[in-house]
Design a protein around this motif. Structure first.
Motif, PDB file in Angstrom:
ATOM      1  N   MET A 149       0.844  -1.185   0.000  1.00 19.37           N
ATOM      2  CA  MET A 149       0.000   0.000   0.000  1.00 19.37           C
ATOM      3  C   MET A 149       0.883   1.241   0.000  1.00 19.37           C
ATOM      4  N   PRO A 150       0.524   2.195  -0.799  1.00 14.86           N
ATOM      5  CA  PRO A 150       1.296   3.435  -0.764  1.00 14.86           C
ATOM      6  C   PRO A 150       1.024   4.200   0.530  1.00 14.86           C
ATOM      7  N   ALA A 151       2.056   4.814   1.054  1.00 11.88           N
ATOM      8  CA  ALA A 151       1.872   5.617   2.267  1.00 11.88           C
ATOM      9  C   ALA A 151       1.518   7.046   1.871  1.00 11.88           C
ATOM     10  N   GLY A 152       0.808   7.726   2.748  1.00 16.03           N
ATOM     11  CA  GLY A 152       0.513   9.142   2.524  1.00 16.03           C
ATOM     12  C   GLY A 152      -0.421   9.402   1.361  1.00 16.03           C
ATOM     13  N   VAL A 153      -1.330   8.493   1.116  1.00 13.35           N
ATOM     14  CA  VAL A 153      -2.299   8.674   0.035  1.00 13.35           C
ATOM     15  C   VAL A 153      -3.702   8.524   0.630  1.00 13.35           C
ATOM     16  N   ILE A 154      -4.598   9.407   0.233  1.00 16.36           N
ATOM     17  CA  ILE A 154      -5.978   9.311   0.709  1.00 16.36           C
ATOM     18  C   ILE A 154      -6.741   8.388  -0.233  1.00 16.36           C
ATOM     19  N   LEU A 155      -7.014   7.186   0.242  1.00 14.59           N
ATOM     20  CA  LEU A 155      -7.693   6.188  -0.592  1.00 14.59           C
ATOM     21  C   LEU A 155      -9.167   6.082  -0.236  1.00 14.59           C
ATOM     22  N   VAL A 156      -9.471   6.204   1.038  1.00 12.28           N
ATOM     23  CA  VAL A 156     -10.863   6.085   1.483  1.00 12.28           C
ATOM     24  C   VAL A 156     -11.415   7.492   1.681  1.00 12.28           C
TER      25      VAL A 156
END
Lengths: 481, 281
Positions: free
Chosen positions: B1-8
């Protein structure tokens, strides 16, 4: 001149030993002095609201004291009076995690979860201490933002976000044949599919509960006229549409819900609000908990229930306080807790604290961390809860905090990057900051407010524009709370 | 999972129908901020940049369009920063109908920690009408200079914050070099969708009671069909239901100068917004 030389000589060693002292602003750290700023409070005995302390109405103090006791009860699985723990749990009492600076607070300096196996609360033969639980780190709950696909990779199309109990009761002598595995925390860490939360402090929580929605909405409208890039929204309760306000994402409507959910999720104790044993989210997708892990306390469900038969007591109020279920008294205890009392002198002196407060407002912190909300609705419980000003330093709205703080967990109307403006009262005696306790230093916590997508970037930049002395005043002010 | 990304994401902005620029679509590049929706091009200098993008539009129609600051952290101390924001006048909680009223509202809500240096007043810069408002905080040693202009039923706000008056003046002067906005935008009319103009409508069925306001900006084509939908803040299921419904709406075409014209207007779905208490007073 002699005086100047003497002063320079006096300061010289200090500058050598603490170079940042002379050059930089520093977080003064946990404020010493009375617990919660309250004369008479101790770690084990936080003070109730003033009217509760004077037992108005008659009997309310017994309920508070009884709730305090239940908040500190150490639960077993099936032995003794206080049973129902598990089958999964994060700790065996409320006060173990809600401990700093007093019972009802947030994460203590020494993490009791680190001792769970050595103290036999969980069996070392069936449990392994997760690597993120450290001796002096924050007490944590863990969540997996996403379910995993068959390959084991996080599946972005399958949001999870539920709490993953750190420990199981398996292997405990009072847990029968229940045999559960811990969640695979190592894999979750390897795939970056894990986030953490620390306990929210509950001092003054009753005042927060007693703010009418119209008061919060009026405050929101007033704060809309800001030049700081701040928006904001309320997380509304899905059942009745009113404003929810407890928890890191303001996902819980009331203290009773807050208590009932925590009792079940954090300690595995079913109750009159959450009457079923809670499997892990991934177990819930399958067949749920195995039969040999159900009804471990052996008295049916819910494990915590109203006590219809209590021993008679010449003290009628004390007898009355024994009747409600734990969750009712846990909620009542939190509701009746007094808010922290800020210091006017420490740290840094009154002038620095006063300057810091002015700067806190000027740079825009107060847009979200509203210093005071007036006033609570009339109270039918105790006088101090009603018509009171709530100096919580929060607007109780949820705000986009950007990619740097996003935990990708959605709760109610809050998305993965939205968090409630954390109430700052009591900040002066807290050890860990932000939702996951990543910061132990206020400067780091402030810096984390700035990232892509955050509503607080402008405010953080304003703070950064201040001189070091001004920033020190702000830090002193925050530690005075 | 990429860190620092807004996915939800919770309620977020999105669009449907014909793709046209959105208010939040502007970008910072090569010392300029450009925004096709507003027809803006603001050149602030190549030594300044945007390090952090803003949040999505709020449910009351507030946009953080750009946050401009000196190019390096080392440079940034004391030099200040520029916030380019916009307030949609269809959905604002403020009782404001135009830029001047909005800025007056800001002044009325200014805390006691600030001192007004220049009350809201109309100025003309780069052949545009602006409202200028200056204030300062003595405690913080910071000044705020606000230049607000009205474009397509939005108030676009340039807020210059800093302590260095020379730098601030240069940034403000750069506003004067903005080229004129190209024409051709739809006519924007508040509350255009009403019993008089809507000839066919199908109300969306919002399945879950989420209790959030869903502000929607639409463009109606010259034949009275909804050609573009911009959800400022909506959950995906809400956006889909509303888009499905709006595709069935028909309007009387707006006639301007004898010719049908495109119209831009706003609709609020979901929880109705609370009337402004200021307006009630």
């Amino acid at each position: 001149m002699k005086k100047l030389v003497a002063l320079a000589l006096l300061l010289f060693p200090a500058v050598l030993v603490f170079p940042r002292l002379a050059l930089s602003q520093t977080d003064p750290g946990v404020r010493p002095g009375p617990v919660n700023g309250q004369i008479g409070a101790t770690q084990g005995n936080p003070l109730p609201l003033a009217s509760v302390n004077s037992n108005n109405p008659a009997g309310v103090l017994d309920f508070f004291d009884n709730g305090l006791g239940r908040f500190q009860e150490e639960e077993s699985v099936s032995g003794g009076a206080d049973k129902g723990l598990g089958p999964r749990f994060n700790f065996n009492s409320c006060s173990g995690c809600h401990a700093q600076p007093a019972v009802g607070g947030s994460s203590p300096a020494d993490n009791p979860q680190f001792q769970v196996i050595t103290q036999g609360i969980a069996s070392g033969s069936t449990n392994r201490l997760p690597s993120f639980i450290t001796a002096h780190g924050p007490t944590l709950e863990a969540r997996f933002p996403f379910f995993t696909s068959s390959s084991g990779a996080p599946n972005r199309n399958a949001p999870n976000g539920g709490v993953e109990g750190l420990f199981t009761v398996s292997g405990r002598p009072d847990a029968g044949s229940c045999n559960l595995q811990q969640p695979d925390f190592r894999h979750a860490q390897q795939t970056n599919n894990i986030i953490f939360r620390i306990p929210t402090p509950t001092f003054g929580a009753g005042l927060i509960e007693f703010i009418d929605d119209s008061t919060l909405l009026a405050n929101q409208e007033a704060q809309t006229a800001n030049n700081f890039g701040v928006g904001g929204a309320f997380n509304r309760n899905g059942n009745d549409g009113t404003i929810a306000r407890f928890g890191w994402k303001a996902q819980n409507k009331s203290l009773l819900i807050f208590a009932g959910e925590a009792y079940n999720v954090e300690m595995g104790i079913t109750n009159e609000l959450f009457a079923q044993e809670r499997p892990l989210p991934e177990e819930e997708q399958g067949s749920g908990l195995p039969a040999n892990c159900l009804n471990l306390a052996g008295r049916g469900y819910p494990e915590d229930a109203t006590n219809f038969n209590v021993a008679s007591n010449p003290d009628q109020a004390a007898q009355n306080a024994q009747v409600p279920a734990d969750v009712v008294l846990l909620a009542e205890f939190m509701r009746l807790l007094a808010p922290p009392v800020p210091s006017t002198l420490a740290p840094g002196g009154s002038q620095s604290i006063s300057n810091g407060f002015a700067l806190f407002k000027a740079v825009g912190c107060a847009t979200c961390h509203t210093p005071a909300v007036k006033s609570t609705q009339p109270s039918n419980i105790t006088a101090s809860l009603g018509n009171a000003t709530v100096r919580a330093f929060s607007d109780f709205e949820i705000h986009h905090m950007g990619s740097g703080l996003a935990d990708n967990v959605s709760q109610g109307g809050a998305g993965g990057d939205q968090f409630r403006s954390a109430p700052l009262w009591g900040l002066g005696q807290r050890i860990f900051f932000l939702h996951d306790g990543r910061a132990t230093n206020l400067l780091a916590a402030i810096a984390a407010h700035r990232s892509n997508g955050s509503e607080a970037t402008q405010v953080e930049e304003n703070f950064s524009s201040l001189s070091r002395g001004q920033q020190q005043d702000v830090l002193n002010f925050l530690r005075s709370l | 999972m990429p860190a620092g990304v807004i996915l939800v994401k919770g309620a977020w902005s999105s669009s449907a129908g014909t793709a046209i620029p959105l208010p939040e679509d502007g970008a910072v590049a090569n010392g300029k901020y450009g925004n096709a929706y507003f027809g803006l091009e603001y050149a602030f200098g190549s030594d300044w940049t945007q390090r952090y993008e803003g949040p999505p539009p709020s449910e009351s129609g507030y946009y953080v369009l750009a946050q401009i600051e000196p190019g390096t952290e080392a440079q940034s101390l004391g030099q200040g920063h520029v916030l380019i924001a916009a307030q949609d006048l269809f959905f604002t909680r403020n009782p404001a109908h135009d830029a001047l009223e909005l800025i007056h509202h800001y002044q009325e809500h200014l805390g006691v920690e600030y001192r007004v240096q220049r009350p809201p007043s109309k100025v003309r810069v780069a052949n545009r009408d602006f409202v200028r408002f200056d204030y300062l905080s003595r405690a913080a040693g910071l000044q705020w200079h606000v230049l607000a202009t009205q474009i397509r039923c939005h108030v676009v706000l340039f807020t210059f914050t800093g302590s260095d008056t020379q730098i601030t003046r240069r940034l403000i002067d750069s506003i004067g070099t903005m080229p004129q906005a190209p024409g051709g935008a739809p006519v924007c009319i508040k509350d255009y969708a009403n019993a008089e103009t809507v000839t066919e409508r199908e109300d969306p069925v919002l399945a879950a009671p989420r209790f959030n306001p869903v502000p929607v900006r639409i463009v109606i084509d010259t034949e009275g069909r909804v050609k573009h939908i911009h959800f400022l803040s909506a959950f995906p299921d809400q956006a889909k239901s509303i888009a499905d419904a709006l595709s069935q709406w028909r309007f009387k075409p707006l006639i301007v100068g004898g010719h049908p014209a495109e119209v831009e207007t706003g609709l609020m779905f979901g929880r109705p917004p609370r009337p402004s208490t200021s307006a009630l007073h």
